[in-house]
Design a protein around this motif. Structure first.
Motif, mmCIF file in Angstrom:
data_model
loop_
_atom_site.group_PDB
_atom_site.id
_atom_site.type_symbol
_atom_site.label_atom_id
_atom_site.label_comp_id
_atom_site.label_asym_id
_atom_site.label_seq_id
_atom_site.Cartn_x
_atom_site.Cartn_y
_atom_site.Cartn_z
ATOM 1 N N ALA A 284 1.089 -1.671 -0.164
ATOM 2 C CA ALA A 284 0.399 -0.415 0.357
ATOM 3 C C ALA A 284 0.578 1.210 0.322
ATOM 4 N N GLY A 285 1.577 1.217 0.835
ATOM 5 C CA GLY A 285 3.022 2.069 0.821
ATOM 6 C C GLY A 285 2.868 2.588 -0.438
ATOM 7 N N VAL A 286 3.972 1.494 -1.440
ATOM 8 C CA VAL A 286 4.532 1.611 -2.503
ATOM 9 C C VAL A 286 3.571 2.425 -3.587
ATOM 10 N N THR A 287 2.806 1.768 -3.383
ATOM 11 C CA THR A 287 1.836 1.497 -4.809
ATOM 12 C C THR A 287 1.203 3.904 -4.460
ATOM 13 N N VAL A 288 0.891 4.073 -2.775
ATOM 14 C CA VAL A 288 0.867 5.415 -2.585
ATOM 15 C C VAL A 288 1.875 6.751 -3.605
ATOM 16 N N VAL A 289 2.942 6.047 -3.274
ATOM 17 C CA VAL A 289 4.539 6.902 -3.668
ATOM 18 C C VAL A 289 4.460 6.357 -4.763
ATOM 19 N N LEU A 290 4.599 5.797 -5.443
ATOM 20 C CA LEU A 290 3.914 5.812 -7.448
ATOM 21 C C LEU A 290 2.914 6.606 -8.083
ATOM 22 N N ALA A 291 2.118 6.556 -7.303
ATOM 23 C CA ALA A 291 0.837 7.150 -7.969
ATOM 24 C C ALA A 291 0.815 8.788 -7.352
ATOM 25 N N ALA A 292 1.418 8.549 -6.378
ATOM 26 C CA ALA A 292 1.577 10.737 -6.152
ATOM 27 C C ALA A 292 3.043 10.907 -7.440
ATOM 28 N N HIS A 293 4.210 10.004 -7.549
ATOM 29 C CA HIS A 293 5.177 9.999 -8.345
ATOM 30 C C HIS A 293 4.545 10.574 -9.951
ATOM 31 N N PHE A 294 3.493 9.448 -10.083
ATOM 32 C CA PHE A 294 2.629 9.469 -11.118
ATOM 33 C C PHE A 294 2.052 11.152 -12.125
ATOM 34 N N TYR A 295 1.383 11.334 -10.630
ATOM 35 C CA TYR A 295 0.523 12.220 -10.375
ATOM 36 C C TYR A 295 1.537 13.239 -10.754
ATOM 37 N N ARG A 296 2.602 14.054 -9.992
ATOM 38 C CA ARG A 296 3.086 14.825 -9.882
ATOM 39 C C ARG A 296 4.137 14.843 -11.992
ATOM 40 N N ARG A 297 4.236 14.397 -12.042
ATOM 41 C CA ARG A 297 4.975 14.229 -13.355
ATOM 42 C C ARG A 297 3.598 14.461 -14.747
ATOM 43 N N SER A 298 2.330 13.852 -13.921
ATOM 44 C CA SER A 298 1.985 14.135 -14.923
ATOM 45 C C SER A 298 0.870 16.092 -14.966
ATOM 46 N N ALA A 299 0.398 16.151 -13.879
ATOM 47 C CA ALA A 299 0.706 17.866 -13.515
ATOM 48 C C ALA A 299 2.132 18.442 -13.007
ATOM 49 N N GLN A 300 2.971 18.303 -13.774
ATOM 50 C CA GLN A 300 3.711 19.100 -13.121
ATOM 51 C C GLN A 300 4.103 20.534 -13.551
ATOM 52 N N LEU A 301 4.392 21.410 -12.745
ATOM 53 C CA LEU A 301 4.379 23.036 -13.067
ATOM 54 C C LEU A 301 5.280 22.973 -12.768
ATOM 55 N N THR A 302 5.184 24.114 -13.910
ATOM 56 C CA THR A 302 6.714 24.890 -14.663
ATOM 57 C C THR A 302 5.932 26.586 -14.678
ATOM 58 N N GLU A 303 7.296 27.006 -14.232
ATOM 59 C CA GLU A 303 7.134 28.795 -14.173
ATOM 60 C C GLU A 303 7.574 29.060 -15.470
ATOM 61 N N VAL A 304 7.146 30.206 -16.025
ATOM 62 C CA VAL A 304 7.352 30.142 -17.167
ATOM 63 C C VAL A 304 7.568 31.922 -17.682
ATOM 64 N N GLN A 305 8.616 32.843 -17.192
ATOM 65 C CA GLN A 305 8.886 34.213 -17.141
ATOM 66 C C GLN A 305 8.972 34.936 -18.472
ATOM 67 N N LEU A 306 7.953 35.868 -19.292
ATOM 68 C CA LEU A 306 8.330 36.523 -20.372
ATOM 69 C C LEU A 306 7.775 37.920 -20.274
ATOM 70 N N SER A 307 8.108 38.911 -21.394
ATOM 71 C CA SER A 307 7.700 39.591 -21.642
ATOM 72 C C SER A 307 7.428 39.623 -22.769
ATOM 73 N N VAL A 308 5.693 40.472 -23.139
ATOM 74 C CA VAL A 308 4.693 40.296 -24.491
ATOM 75 C C VAL A 308 4.256 41.635 -24.453
ATOM 76 N N ALA A 309 4.738 41.878 -25.268
ATOM 77 C CA ALA A 309 3.945 43.247 -26.054
ATOM 78 C C ALA A 309 4.326 44.598 -24.441
ATOM 79 N N GLY A 310 5.829 44.192 -24.172
ATOM 80 C CA GLY A 310 5.972 45.310 -23.581
ATOM 81 C C GLY A 310 5.704 44.949 -21.816
ATOM 82 N N ASN A 311 4.850 43.759 -22.012
ATOM 83 C CA ASN A 311 4.274 43.731 -19.930
ATOM 84 C C ASN A 311 4.885 42.709 -20.058
#
Length: 269
Positions: free
Chosen positions: A52-79
């Motif tokens: 059960a512990g392995v299942t929870v860890v793997l499920a959390a790992h796959f979820y983090r990979r599929s919903a991974q957050l990436t911060e992107v900073q841009l300058s668009v039209a001067g903003n």
């Protein structure tokens, strides 16, 4: 074969593998739980807890990979804008990037080529493609933190595409329906040059938005998709010039073989 290879290299196999793995692990845990219920053994309790512990860890790992957050900073039209992109936002940005990258919104229209009506229709189609997901609610919800691709799309629709279309669509239609337009076509339209100039200015402004969508989508070099590839440029430069074969020159009269004339018969009268 190409479609099969594309499926193998895409997200389909990974999702299938995750689903199969989750099913197998769930089955193992279920069997172990059933065995514990029948025997009450301490060893099996430890095994089930570990699984059960392995299942929870793997499920959390796959979820983090599929919903991974990436911060992107841009300058668009001067903003300055900051995007906290998850998988849904990246997919939406990628779709909108290629919708614009394959249309006249980013493709050049030379002065002596291209159809102005088709260019307007292409921009109108892009307008509809961008607006429909927002109105139907099929786009991912805006993030709780940072900017959203919704803001980019609304700027493209309200401040770039809509003003251009509302100005030039009725003007070109009026010319097309006039007698002079029916006779001379787009080439004779007095506003032909002005239309092309404003289209180039629109393309220049849209380029920043489209590149921003590509960066939010995670493309390494979005501008590479908006210009001709090096391979295509080399191929065009090395292509031999078209050969023009002129019509064969007609033989001059003095070069032709003229059979000798038959002398007149003495009996002719």
């Amino acid at each position: 074969m190409a479609a099969r290879q594309s499926w193998r290299s895409g997200p389909g196999p990974r999702i299938t593998a995750k689903a199969l793995l989750a099913g197998v692990m769930g089955a193992v845990v279920g069997i172990a739980a059933y065995a514990i219920g029948r025997t009450g053994g301490q060893l099996l309790s430890v095994v089930v807890g570990a699984l059960a512990g392995v299942t929870v860890v793997l499920a959390a790992h796959f979820y983090r990979r599929s919903a991974q957050l990436t911060e992107v900073q841009l300058s668009v039209a001067g903003n300055a804008m900051t995007f906290t992109a998850n998988t849904d936002m990246r997919q939406a940005a990628l779709r909108m990037f290629f919708q614009a990258a394959t249309r006249v919104a980013t493709r050049p229209l030379d002065d002596d080529t291209g159809n102005l009506r088709e260019a307007l229709n292409s921009l109108k189609n892009l307008f509809d493609l961008y607006r429909e997901p927002i109105e139907s609610g099929s786009t991912p919800p805006p993030p709780l933190k940072g900017d959203s691709v919704h803001e980019l799309v609304l700027d493209i629709l309200n401040f770039e595409l809509a003003p251009f279309l509302s100005k030039w669509h009725p003007r070109l239609r009026t010319w097309e329906e006039s007698e002079a337009g029916e006779m001379g076509g787009e080439a004779a339209w007095p506003e032909n040059a002005a239309f092309r100039e404003e289209l180039r200015e629109l393309q220049h402004r849209l380029r920043d938005y489209v590149v921003a969508l590509g960066k939010v989508a995670g493309l390494r070099d979005p501008e590479r998709h908006l210009r001709r590839s090096d391979w295509h440029a080399r191929r065009t430069a090395s292509a031999p010039p078209p050969q023009t074969s002129g019509l064969p020159h007609a033989r001059r009269s003095h070069d032709r073989h003229i059979p000798p004339s038959t002398p007149a018969s003495d009996d002719a009268s």
